[in-house]
Design an enzyme around this catalytic site. Structure first.
Site, PDB file in Angstrom:
ATOM      1  N   HIS A 169       0.833  -1.195   0.000  1.00 50.78           N
ATOM      2  CA  HIS A 169       0.000   0.000   0.000  1.00 50.78           C
ATOM      3  C   HIS A 169       0.873   1.252   0.000  1.00 50.78           C
ATOM      4  O   HIS A 169       2.076   1.184   0.182  1.00 50.78           O
ATOM      5  CB  HIS A 169      -0.951   0.014   1.204  1.00 50.78           C
ATOM      6  N   ALA A 170       0.210   2.379  -0.209  1.00 56.30           N
ATOM      7  CA  ALA A 170       0.816   3.701  -0.070  1.00 56.30           C
ATOM      8  C   ALA A 170      -0.150   4.527   0.778  1.00 56.30           C
ATOM      9  O   ALA A 170      -1.255   4.071   1.093  1.00 56.30           O
ATOM     10  CB  ALA A 170       1.026   4.347  -1.433  1.00 56.30           C
TER      11      ALA A 170
END
Length: 137
Positions: free
Chosen positions: A49-50
């Site tokens: 994820h970011a």
């Protein structure tokens, strides 16, 4: 892509070692959340994820692991294996943590409390966002 690693001040004597971390002195943001991962099984990759706005410092306080960083244009792998070394992960940076040693403890200092809406969990959405800019995604 610039990799930013911090070597934190170590204090020690015959009794052992100590590292103290203070927001805005050692850490470039206000610390609003601390969490850590341990007992990560062999072959497991975490992250994927970011974040739209959250910043982090990752410190492998015991053992070792690797961090794959991806800004949408370039990918780099960073090893964390010293308990006095921290990796800065800015917002809009895809991250994957892997290759954990059996004794690894990865501590994360975060600039924000947990907010699901800050996560970008789909890689194609992340790529679209960094290509177009956060306000267009």
């Amino acid at each position: 892509m610039q990799i930013v690693k911090y070597a934190f001040q170590q204090h020690g004597d015959e009794r052992g070692m100590l590292v103290a971390l203070e927001e805005y002195n050692d850490i470039p943001f206000e610390i609003k959340r601390v969490y850590y991962m341990y007992d990560t099984k062999e072959g497991v990759t975490r992250g994927y994820h970011a974040h739209k706005s959250l910043e982090q410092i990752l410190i492998c306080i015991h053992g070792s692991c690797k961090i794959r960083l991806d800004n949408g244009r370039e990918k780099k792998i960073v090893s964390l294996e010293k308990p006095y070394e921290g990796l800065y992960v800015p917002n809009n940076m895809w991250r994957e943590m892997y290759d954990f040693s059996p004794d690894a403890v990865l501590m994360v200092l975060a600039s924000e409390i947990y907010k699901e809406e800050d996560y970008i969990r789909d890689y194609d959405t992340f790529l679209k966002m960094v290509k177009e800019g956060p306000e267009d995604a």
